[in-house]
Enzyme design. Structure first.
Site, mmCIF file in Angstrom:
data_model
loop_
_atom_site.group_PDB
_atom_site.id
_atom_site.type_symbol
_atom_site.label_atom_id
_atom_site.label_comp_id
_atom_site.label_asym_id
_atom_site.label_seq_id
_atom_site.Cartn_x
_atom_site.Cartn_y
_atom_site.Cartn_z
ATOM 1 N N GLU A 173 0.834 -1.214 0.000
ATOM 2 C CA GLU A 173 0.000 0.000 0.000
ATOM 3 C C GLU A 173 0.867 1.261 0.000
ATOM 4 O O GLU A 173 0.777 2.103 0.909
ATOM 5 C CB GLU A 173 -0.955 -0.015 1.189
ATOM 6 C CG GLU A 173 -1.969 -1.132 1.093
ATOM 7 C CD GLU A 173 -3.100 -1.045 2.123
ATOM 8 O OE1 GLU A 173 -2.906 -0.411 3.161
ATOM 9 O OE2 GLU A 173 -4.159 -1.626 1.882
ATOM 10 N N GLU A 362 -5.360 -8.397 -1.227
ATOM 11 C CA GLU A 362 -6.071 -8.209 0.044
ATOM 12 C C GLU A 362 -7.519 -7.863 -0.240
ATOM 13 O O GLU A 362 -7.796 -7.028 -1.113
ATOM 14 C CB GLU A 362 -5.497 -7.056 0.877
ATOM 15 C CG GLU A 362 -4.185 -7.336 1.522
ATOM 16 C CD GLU A 362 -3.740 -6.224 2.462
ATOM 17 O OE1 GLU A 362 -4.609 -5.567 3.078
ATOM 18 O OE2 GLU A 362 -2.528 -6.007 2.558
HETATM 19 C C1 BG6 Z 1 -4.414 -3.004 4.698
HETATM 20 C C2 BG6 Z 1 -3.077 -3.480 5.180
HETATM 21 O O1 BG6 Z 1 -4.461 -1.633 4.903
HETATM 22 O O2 BG6 Z 1 -5.554 -3.385 5.334
HETATM 23 C C3 BG6 Z 1 -3.128 -4.596 6.182
HETATM 24 O O3 BG6 Z 1 -2.201 -3.806 4.125
HETATM 25 C C4 BG6 Z 1 -4.304 -4.394 7.108
HETATM 26 O O4 BG6 Z 1 -1.898 -4.649 6.846
HETATM 27 C C5 BG6 Z 1 -5.581 -4.422 6.279
HETATM 28 O O5 BG6 Z 1 -4.363 -5.297 8.154
HETATM 29 C C6 BG6 Z 1 -6.850 -4.267 7.067
HETATM 30 O O6 BG6 Z 1 -6.783 -3.171 7.929
HETATM 31 P P1 BG6 Z 1 -7.064 -3.359 9.481
HETATM 32 O O7 BG6 Z 1 -6.774 -2.055 10.103
HETATM 33 O O8 BG6 Z 1 -8.480 -3.768 9.584
HETATM 34 O O9 BG6 Z 1 -6.121 -4.419 9.938
#
Ligand code: BG6
Length: 463
Positions: A173, A362
């Site tokens: 990111e 993701e």
């Molecule tokens: C992304 C990141 O922003 O979202 C992850 O690459 C992160 O590291 C994921 O865990 C979800 O965000 P959060 O704050 O719910 O863990």
């Protein structure tokens, strides 16, 4: 069963070193920027002292329990696991001349374990962390020297794992530096836009140099970038809102434009002039940037809206990109708006723009899970969320978008990034731990575990 997903589609899941491994000082590991943010990316930066503790210090103890976890991933039929290497296990302070052998050996064991189950590793070089030594002693990505230290680290791991890892990502990111400068580029919160964009420039050059190094050392490998896919819609069809949306989308697309097209896009010249930002870019930097990524990877959680109405803007700011909520969408328990169609839109946008294969690295739903009296966890909401999104991935494939794979976020519960919470769970596998760090760390299959196993086994036909 018929399916539109390609035969070798890389189904799997994604985690990150600092959110799962724990063992934060084990085997010579140095302190990372993540270790200095025990309350997460949006928490304060605190100096660490002997004897203090944070939830990430143990996380889910993946450092020691990875054989059990990989076995469970294999049981779901994973073809791919995305994780990151903790830079501080390899170069604890960041500026050493020689790597730390114990850290290198850990990832050898991890990749060997994946190979036993034919799970393809997809490895991020830097996922929301860097050696704190580089921040303290060199000024983080504000310093040009950090480019060389990163390149040394990247070349070290490419050389070491060239026969084991063929799929790589540079910075997780990368566009988040605009919102979380300490996490992204090792600069203090409140740094000027000028300082942040200079640091971002250094990171983009480092990313391109890593791409070059990967191409040299692993000719049969592939390396991608990683964007937070924060697609924004105009709140209205007012031309001013359309224009503002174009400009705000360019704030994050800029990173992909440099990494995939090999040069700063034309629109940035005006942006820098308007913002009174001067970025030092050397002729050698421009040459380095020409080495472009092989594929585009991104995270996708939500979309948001843009308006030029300041009253609305001031009202409703809650989620990570400060977006105005979309009145047509529902939200998760954490206020993240749920928009499966947005994923199809984003995929089409990125593929039209770059003409390179995509990798969804993701996507997922952070939710509170309940363990029933009989021990079961019936996370139908997670199944629904993932199913709806994967149906849209299928639609994008039908639209002609080339997709290499899908690794959903947090296939096993882990520490959340934003606030270092444990109660925000993403997993198919439940981990017995709470926000205070209590629990046995025992693993347990949720209902979604069996659902995802069916999806993978059928190559998406059961969606
Ligand atoms: C992304 C990141 O922003 O979202 C992850 O690459 C992160 O590291 C994921 O865990 C979800 O965000 P959060 O704050 O719910 O863990």
């Amino acid at each position: 069963m018929s399916t539109i997903f390609p035969e070798h589609f890389l189904w799997g899941g994604a985690v990150a070193a600092n959110q799962v491994e724990g063992a934060y000082l084990t085997d010579g590991k140095g302190l990372s920027t993540s270790d200095l943010q025990p309350q997460g990316v949006f928490g304060p930066v605190v100096e660490r002292h002997a004897g203090d503790s944070g939830i990430k210090d143990v996380a889910i103890d993946f450092y020691h329990r990875y054989p059990e976890d990989i076995k469970l991933f294999a049981e779901m039929g994973f073809r791919c696991l995305r994780t990151s290497i903790a830079w501080t296990r390899i170069f604890p302070q960041g500026d050493e001349g020689q790597p730390n052998e114990a850290g290198l050996a850990f990832y050898d064991r991890l990749f060997d374990e994946m190979a036993r189950y034919h799970i393809t590793p997809l490895i991020t070089l830097s996922h929301y962390e860097m050696p704190y030594g580089l921040v303290k002693n060199h000024g983080g990505w504000g310093s040009r020297d950090t480019i060389d230290y990163f390149e040394r680290y990247a070349r070290t791991v490419f050389q070491r794992y060239r026969h084991k890892v063929k799929h790589w990502l540079t910075f997780n990111e990368i566009n988040m530096s605009l919102h979380a400068p300490f996490t992204g580029v090792g600069l203090p919160e409140g740094s000027s836009r000028q300082a942040i964009y200079q640091a971002i420039h250094h990171q983009l050059v480092a990313s391109a140099r890593a791409v070059k190094a990967c191409h040299e050392i692993i000719p049969d490998g592939r390396i991608g970038n990683m964007l937070l896919g924060g697609l924004l819609y105009p709140l209205s069809c007012k031309p001013e809102d359309m224009l503002e949306t174009l400009q705000q989308n360019r704030e994050w697309l800029f990173f992909g434009d440099v990494q995939a097209r090999g040069a700063y896009p034309a629109y940035m010249a005006r942006f820098f002039t308007d913002q009174n930002i001067q970025v030092t870019i050397t002729p050698q930097d421009r040459t380095d940037l020409r080495e472009t990524v092989d594929f585009i990877s991104f995270s996708y959680y939500m979309t948001g809206c843009v308006t030029t109405d300041q009253a609305l803007n001031n009202q409703a700011r809650g989620n990570i990109l400060n977006m105005v909520p979309n009145p047509h969408l529902a939200s998760s328990d954490w206020g993240w708006q749920i928009d499966p169609v947005g994923l199809r839109l984003l995929m089409n946008e990125l593929y039209d723009r770059y003409r390179k294969p995509l990798f969804i690295v993701e996507n997922g739903l952070g939710a509170r899970d309940k363990v029933e009296a009989d021990g079961s966890i019936n996370d139908d909401y997670r199944i629904r969320y993932l199913n709806d999104h994967l149906v849209q991935v299928g639609e994008a494939i039908k639209d002609g978008v080339e997709v290499l794979g899908y690794t959903c976020w947090g296939p096993i519960d882990l520490v959340s990034a934003s606030k270092a919470e444990f109660s925000k769970r993403y997993g198919f596998i439940y981990v017995d731990r709470d926000d205070q760090g209590n629990g046995t760390l025992e693993r347990r299959r949720k209902k979604s575990f069996h659902w995802y196993a069916g999806v993978v086994k059928s190559n998406g036909a059961t969606l």
